[in-house]
Design an enzyme around this catalytic site. Structure first.
Site, PDB file in Angstrom:
ATOM      1  N   PRO A  20       0.929  -1.176   0.026  1.00 49.20           N
ATOM      2  CA  PRO A  20      -0.039  -0.015  -0.145  1.00 49.20           C
ATOM      3  C   PRO A  20       0.928   1.128   0.058  1.00 49.20           C
ATOM      4  O   PRO A  20       2.020   1.405   0.780  1.00 49.20           O
ATOM      5  CB  PRO A  20      -0.835  -0.025   1.299  1.00 49.20           C
ATOM      6  CG  PRO A  20      -0.105  -1.052   2.165  1.00 49.20           C
ATOM      7  CD  PRO A  20       0.841  -1.955   1.340  1.00 49.20           C
ATOM      8  N   CYS A  66       4.975   2.161   9.347  1.00 48.78           N
ATOM      9  CA  CYS A  66       5.095   3.404   9.051  1.00 48.78           C
ATOM     10  C   CYS A  66       6.053   3.974   9.632  1.00 48.78           C
ATOM     11  O   CYS A  66       6.009   4.376  10.755  1.00 48.78           O
ATOM     12  CB  CYS A  66       3.523   4.047   8.892  1.00 48.78           C
ATOM     13  SG  CYS A  66       3.738   5.754   8.189  1.00 48.78           S
ATOM     14  N   ARG A 120       8.042   0.486  -4.160  1.00 50.40           N
ATOM     15  CA  ARG A 120       8.494   1.973  -5.090  1.00 50.40           C
ATOM     16  C   ARG A 120       8.760   1.299  -6.557  1.00 50.40           C
ATOM     17  O   ARG A 120       8.811   2.059  -7.486  1.00 50.40           O
ATOM     18  CB  ARG A 120       9.673   2.470  -4.158  1.00 50.40           C
ATOM     19  CG  ARG A 120       9.336   3.572  -3.155  1.00 50.40           C
ATOM     20  CD  ARG A 120      10.470   3.953  -2.225  1.00 50.40           C
ATOM     21  NE  ARG A 120      11.293   2.848  -1.914  1.00 50.40           N
ATOM     22  CZ  ARG A 120      12.638   3.020  -1.734  1.00 50.40           C
ATOM     23  NH1 ARG A 120      13.139   4.068  -1.895  1.00 50.40           N
ATOM     24  NH2 ARG A 120      13.161   2.003  -0.958  1.00 50.40           N
TER      25      ARG A 120
END
Length: 394
Positions: A27, A112, A240
């Site tokens: 995500p 995160c 990425r």
């Protein structure tokens, strides 16, 4: 561990779901919406996770969040990542997923590294409070169990090299009943700098019985197979590396197919579209975004505006002038996009020099912002003050 022969690969099992190839789209805020996921799914198989959803925003039925959890009719399994710091709110969010049939798989975000998250004790900071971490995971698994929805956990190695938590947290998640654990081989302090620690991923794989997924520095299909060989993981998580390259999932599927069928050691020749073919994918991406923004006041403008961030990734390495690049990054309509894409040289070959190179955000290591006294009391299971975010997506 490093194997001398190519490791065997098999479908990734997440509860009732068998995923082939064993590839997960990570995500990414502002990226992995319905349009981008569909574009990637058109290239190859795997499991495609929506943008991060905060548990509080979901429970409070935030309109933006409810829109973000939309899935295409043919999207299966529907994969939803939740960010939460309160065991009760997290469990309530998962019960809502169950009751409203919102998803087929729930992933919990403990990776995160963004300061606005860690300074409140969330994301990659939270596993340090091991009792709170275990309560959150147990509550989510229990809430998902009646529907048979598998729950997984995604995390980092720890806060920094002096405060590593990944093995302990992985074991706690396994004990709580998760279907799999994914590890990004960096600490929160590393952010997206340096090199991912695949040895740490191998250590976690050796410590757990549930499937382990590896994340970090997968830029090409060869990297995915090398990670499998080096670590023994059951699957890979790609972030990425697919920015501006959704066809990476075609490479990944071909590589895993070849490994499964014939034990091929490498991923073979990567897809290298010429600029005309890249332009076709760009147009498709923008079109899907406009479709996804349908129902808004100006869906075409909004979809094209959202597409702008992808332009530099698609054109990375191509000899496209700065004025044309700038114009493409300012489009407001599909007609404008068509006109500008028509000015590209469709015969220009793919710039192979960018293969294997980092994409997307790259930054320097930095101090991790934490709540006062966070490191002093590992045993506290109190919910961090103000850590529940009311806005989804990052």
């Amino acid at each position: 561990m490093t194997t001398t022969a190519p490791a065997a690969v098999r479908p990734l099992t997440l509860g009732p779901h068998e995923v082939w190839p064993p590839v997960v789209l990570a995500p990414m805020a502002g990226i992995t919406n319905v349009a981008f996921r569909r574009l990637c799914r058109e290239q190859g198989g795997g499991i495609y996770v929506c943008e991060m959803i905060t548990t509080r925003a979901l429970v409070e039925k935030n309109p933006k969040t409810l829109r973000m959890i939309a899935f295409a009719p043919d999207e299966r399994p529907r994969s939803l990542q939740l960010y939460g710091t309160d065991p009760e709110i997290t469990a309530a969010a998962v019960r809502m997923v169950v009751e409203r049939d919102l998803a087929d798989h729930v992933d919990l975000n403990f990776g995160c590294p963004v300061p606005k998250v860690t300074r409140r004790g969330g994301g990659a900071a939270l596993p340090w409070r091991h009792r709170l971490f275990a309560r959150i995971v147990r509550g989510a698994v229990a809430a998902a169990a009646p529907a048979g929805i598998p729950v997984t956990v995604k995390m980092r190695k720890g806060i920094d090299d002096d405060h590593l938590t990944y093995v302990e947290a992985g074991l706690a998640a396994q004990d709580a009943g998760v279907a799999a654990v994914a590890l990004h081989g960096r600490t929160a302090a590393q952010r997206y700098s340096g090199t991912a620690d695949w040895d740490a991923i191998a250590t976690l794989k050796q410590a757990l019985d549930v499937p382990v997924l590896g994340n970090g520095d997968i830029w090409e299909a060869d990297d995915a197979l090398r990670m499998v060989d080096h670590t023994g993981v059951d699957g890979v998580v790609v972030g990425r590396g697919c920015l501006g390259r959704p066809w990476l999932f075609a490479d990944l599927e071909a590589a895993f197919d070849a490994r499964r069928a014939a034990g091929e050691a490498t991923g073979g020749t990567p897809v290298t579209p010429d600029l005309g073919q890249v332009a076709t994918v760009m147009r498709r991406h923008a079109e899907l975004l406009v479709e996804w923004f349908g129902g808004r006041w100006e869906p075409e403008r909004d979809g094209c505006t959202d597409f702008r961030k992808h332009v530099a990734w698609y054109l990375k390495g191509f000899s496209v002038g700065s004025d044309l690049r700038r114009s493409l990054a300012m489009i407001s309509s599909l007609a404008e996009l068509d006109d500008l894409l028509g000015r590209l040289d469709p015969t220009e070959p793919f710039p192979t020099t960018v293969l294997g190179q980092p994409r997307g955000r790259t930054n320097s290591p930095g101090r991790v912002h934490l709540p006062d006294g966070w490191l002093a009391d590992r045993d506290s299971d109190a919910v961090p003050a103000g850590a529940e975010l009311d806005d989804s997506g990052g």
